[in-house]
Enzyme design. Structure first.
Site, mmCIF file in Angstrom:
data_model
loop_
_atom_site.group_PDB
_atom_site.id
_atom_site.type_symbol
_atom_site.label_atom_id
_atom_site.label_comp_id
_atom_site.label_asym_id
_atom_site.label_seq_id
_atom_site.Cartn_x
_atom_site.Cartn_y
_atom_site.Cartn_z
ATOM 1 N N ARG A 28 -28.592 -24.423 13.056
ATOM 2 C CA ARG A 28 -28.378 -25.623 13.880
ATOM 3 C C ARG A 28 -29.275 -25.637 15.116
ATOM 4 O O ARG A 28 -28.855 -26.049 16.203
ATOM 5 C CB ARG A 28 -26.907 -25.744 14.317
ATOM 6 C CG ARG A 28 -25.930 -25.944 13.189
ATOM 7 C CD ARG A 28 -26.220 -27.252 12.460
ATOM 8 N NE ARG A 28 -25.121 -27.632 11.600
ATOM 9 C CZ ARG A 28 -24.969 -27.236 10.334
ATOM 10 N NH1 ARG A 28 -25.879 -26.451 9.780
ATOM 11 N NH2 ARG A 28 -23.937 -27.642 9.616
ATOM 12 N N SER A 69 -19.236 -31.754 12.387
ATOM 13 C CA SER A 69 -18.782 -30.550 13.089
ATOM 14 C C SER A 69 -19.081 -30.688 14.571
ATOM 15 O O SER A 69 -20.223 -30.929 14.953
ATOM 16 C CB SER A 69 -19.532 -29.315 12.590
ATOM 17 O OG SER A 69 -19.357 -29.144 11.214
ATOM 18 N N GLU A 73 -21.842 -28.066 18.888
ATOM 19 C CA GLU A 73 -22.997 -28.274 18.030
ATOM 20 C C GLU A 73 -23.627 -29.629 18.354
ATOM 21 O O GLU A 73 -24.817 -29.853 18.166
ATOM 22 C CB GLU A 73 -22.506 -28.244 16.578
ATOM 23 C CG GLU A 73 -23.581 -28.121 15.547
ATOM 24 C CD GLU A 73 -23.558 -29.256 14.573
ATOM 25 O OE1 GLU A 73 -24.641 -29.770 14.281
ATOM 26 O OE2 GLU A 73 -22.469 -29.641 14.116
HETATM 27 N N1 EPU Z 1 -11.730 -23.672 7.158
HETATM 28 C C1 EPU Z 1 -10.440 -23.503 7.606
HETATM 29 N N2 EPU Z 1 -9.897 -24.504 8.343
HETATM 30 C C2 EPU Z 1 -10.550 -25.626 8.661
HETATM 31 C C3 EPU Z 1 -11.869 -25.794 8.216
HETATM 32 C C4 EPU Z 1 -12.441 -24.786 7.465
HETATM 33 O O1 EPU Z 1 -9.787 -22.512 7.328
HETATM 34 O O2 EPU Z 1 -9.960 -26.489 9.323
HETATM 35 C C5 EPU Z 1 -12.323 -22.645 6.270
HETATM 36 C C6 EPU Z 1 -12.517 -23.200 4.857
HETATM 37 O O3 EPU Z 1 -11.378 -23.042 4.075
HETATM 38 C C7 EPU Z 1 -13.669 -22.389 4.324
HETATM 39 C C8 EPU Z 1 -14.468 -22.079 5.595
HETATM 40 O O4 EPU Z 1 -13.618 -22.319 6.699
HETATM 41 O O5 EPU Z 1 -13.243 -21.189 3.754
HETATM 42 C C9 EPU Z 1 -15.723 -22.914 5.685
HETATM 43 O O6 EPU Z 1 -15.347 -24.296 5.655
HETATM 44 P P1 EPU Z 1 -16.356 -25.440 5.190
HETATM 45 O O7 EPU Z 1 -16.931 -25.121 3.859
HETATM 46 O O8 EPU Z 1 -15.666 -26.744 5.332
HETATM 47 O O9 EPU Z 1 -17.569 -25.325 6.165
HETATM 48 P P2 EPU Z 1 -17.712 -25.055 7.741
HETATM 49 O O10 EPU Z 1 -18.310 -23.707 7.917
HETATM 50 O O11 EPU Z 1 -16.438 -25.343 8.432
HETATM 51 C C10 EPU Z 1 -20.170 -25.913 7.808
HETATM 52 C C11 EPU Z 1 -21.003 -26.923 8.526
HETATM 53 C C12 EPU Z 1 -20.746 -28.324 7.991
HETATM 54 C C13 EPU Z 1 -21.050 -28.323 6.504
HETATM 55 C C14 EPU Z 1 -20.168 -27.280 5.828
HETATM 56 C C15 EPU Z 1 -20.408 -27.128 4.347
HETATM 57 C C16 EPU Z 1 -21.330 -26.025 10.753
HETATM 58 C C17 EPU Z 1 -21.049 -26.159 12.197
HETATM 59 N N3 EPU Z 1 -20.731 -26.888 9.947
HETATM 60 O O12 EPU Z 1 -18.802 -26.160 8.118
HETATM 61 O O13 EPU Z 1 -21.674 -29.192 8.631
HETATM 62 O O14 EPU Z 1 -20.835 -29.589 5.925
HETATM 63 O O15 EPU Z 1 -20.413 -25.978 6.423
HETATM 64 O O16 EPU Z 1 -21.534 -26.378 4.132
HETATM 65 O O17 EPU Z 1 -22.090 -25.130 10.360
HETATM 66 C C18 EPU Z 1 -21.992 -30.700 10.452
HETATM 67 O O18 EPU Z 1 -22.850 -29.921 10.862
HETATM 68 O O19 EPU Z 1 -21.713 -31.755 11.065
HETATM 69 C C19 EPU Z 1 -21.248 -30.349 9.248
HETATM 70 C C20 EPU Z 1 -20.255 -31.108 8.787
#
Ligand code: EPU
Length: 336
Positions: free
Chosen positions: A164, A237, A332
């Protein structure tokens, strides 16, 4: 080119925050850019370049000029047996570029389907999702230096892309206007289903890892977790994920044996969404703002919120996570 004054930005930021810009201008061609750079409204004021407005939070009226990138066009500039170079202008919607590539059978950005925002904004924060990031396919970035009006081509390495992050958010912040991006995509199939949630989803829906299926699956997962900004104000995010070392993880595991973590190239990622959920913020609403009930990383404007209200909520979340886990969440989203 018309410079408007006291222009409301509510429709130009996906958070749906109502603030005014002192000056506003839409940029439709590179030719306009030369003219714009010489105008006093531009030269003598603070400036912000906006694409889709999907990664910005306005906290007050903007006492300067907002330039909306509307440069359009996509073309294949080079092709060989294995790869193509596609150049897209900064004002194109990122997802339109993904669809273009998927329809033509070019691999590399299908995991980045449905990311809101424009092509020109993509390198700013090295957009990433579902196991892929822009860094994997970026070839170069064309940008105009604001001070001199000169066009410069940044190679991928010169963009200093990181999680990011890029040179455009750091050393070169506010110094360049990104006009076009060239990607190097693969004609050979290169399915990337390393992201567990994606591979499990394909399996569950009994789909093979074709280009179209991956793109569709990512779009479906995103739609199920992330609120549509056309319906409810948000900027995806709000926080970055947290990265720690082994020692810190072991320390945390003493109190939280079930702490969710993922090992990525020797560093450990703790999903910020999980941390926020553990602090019981998920689905909570405070006045006009709240935390999304399906993804705690996403802050929401239920309507009529100010940027300051969002910041207040974000600060409360940062404090809770710090108190419970001793970890520092970092926004972010660009706060203006
Ligand atoms: N999780 C939780 N609780 C929550 C959200 C997530 O326990 O409320 C857990 C999920 O169950 C999963 C893990 O956290 O095991 C990762 O969750 P997710 O796949 O939704 O991805 P993230 O790491 O929360 C990142 C990016 C997103 C992107 C997703 C998918 C960042 C800051 N965010 O989120 O990007 O869509 O991965 O790859 O790195 C964005 O940048 O605006 C964005 C949406």
């Amino acid at each position: 080119m018309e410079i408007k004054q006291n222009y409301n930005l509510i429709k130009l930021n996906t958070f749906g925050i109502s603030v005014n810009a002192k000056f506003f201008v839409e940029l439709n061609s590179e030719k306009d850019l030369a003219e714009l750079f010489s105008l006093p409204e531009f030269k003598d004021n603070k400036k912000i370049f906006l694409g889709g407005g999907s990664n910005v939070l306005f906290t007050k009226d903007f006492d300067g000029i907002v330039v909306l990138n509307k440069l359009k066009g996509m073309e294949i500039t080079k092709e060989d047996a294995e790869n193509v170079l596609i150049k897209a202008m900064g004002g194109e919607l990122w997802h339109d570029l993904v669809i273009y590539a998927v329809n033509k059978g070019y691999w590399g950005i299908e995991n980045l389907s449905l990311i809101p925002g424009t092509v020109g904004a993509a390198p700013m924060q090295n957009i990433g999702a579902y196991g892929a990031e822009l860094k994997d396919t970026l070839f170069n970035v064309e940008a105009f230096e604001i001070e001199t009006g000169e066009k410069k081509t940044f190679t991928k390495e010169e963009c200093e892309l990181d999680y990011r992050d890029s040179i455009f958010k750091n050393k070169a912040k506010g110094k360049y206007f990104i006009s076009a991006v060239t990607l190097k995509l693969s004609i050979m199939p290169k399915p990337n289903i390393s992201y567990k949630i994606l591979s499990e989803y394909l399996e569950k829906t009994r789909r093979t890892a074709t280009l179209k299926n991956i793109s569709d699956a990512v779009a479906e997962i995103r739609k199920s977790k992330l609120p549509d900004p056309k319906i409810i104000g948000n900027a995806g995010s709000f926080f970055k994920n947290v990265f720690i070392g082994e020692t810190k993880l072991r320390e945390l595991q003493k109190n939280y044996p079930n702490i969710l973590h993922f090992e990525e190239e020797g560093i450990i990622k703790i999903p910020a969404g999980w941390l926020i959920e553990q602090c019981e913020w998920k689905g909570k609403r405070v006045g006009n703002v709240g935390v999304h009930d399906k993804q705690a990383l996403v802050l929401i404007n239920y309507g009529g919120a100010t940027g300051a209200e969002i910041i207040e909520l974000a600060n409360k979340i940062i404090t809770s996570v710090k108190e419970k886990f001793g970890l520092e969440l970092m926004p972010e989203v660009n706060i203006v």
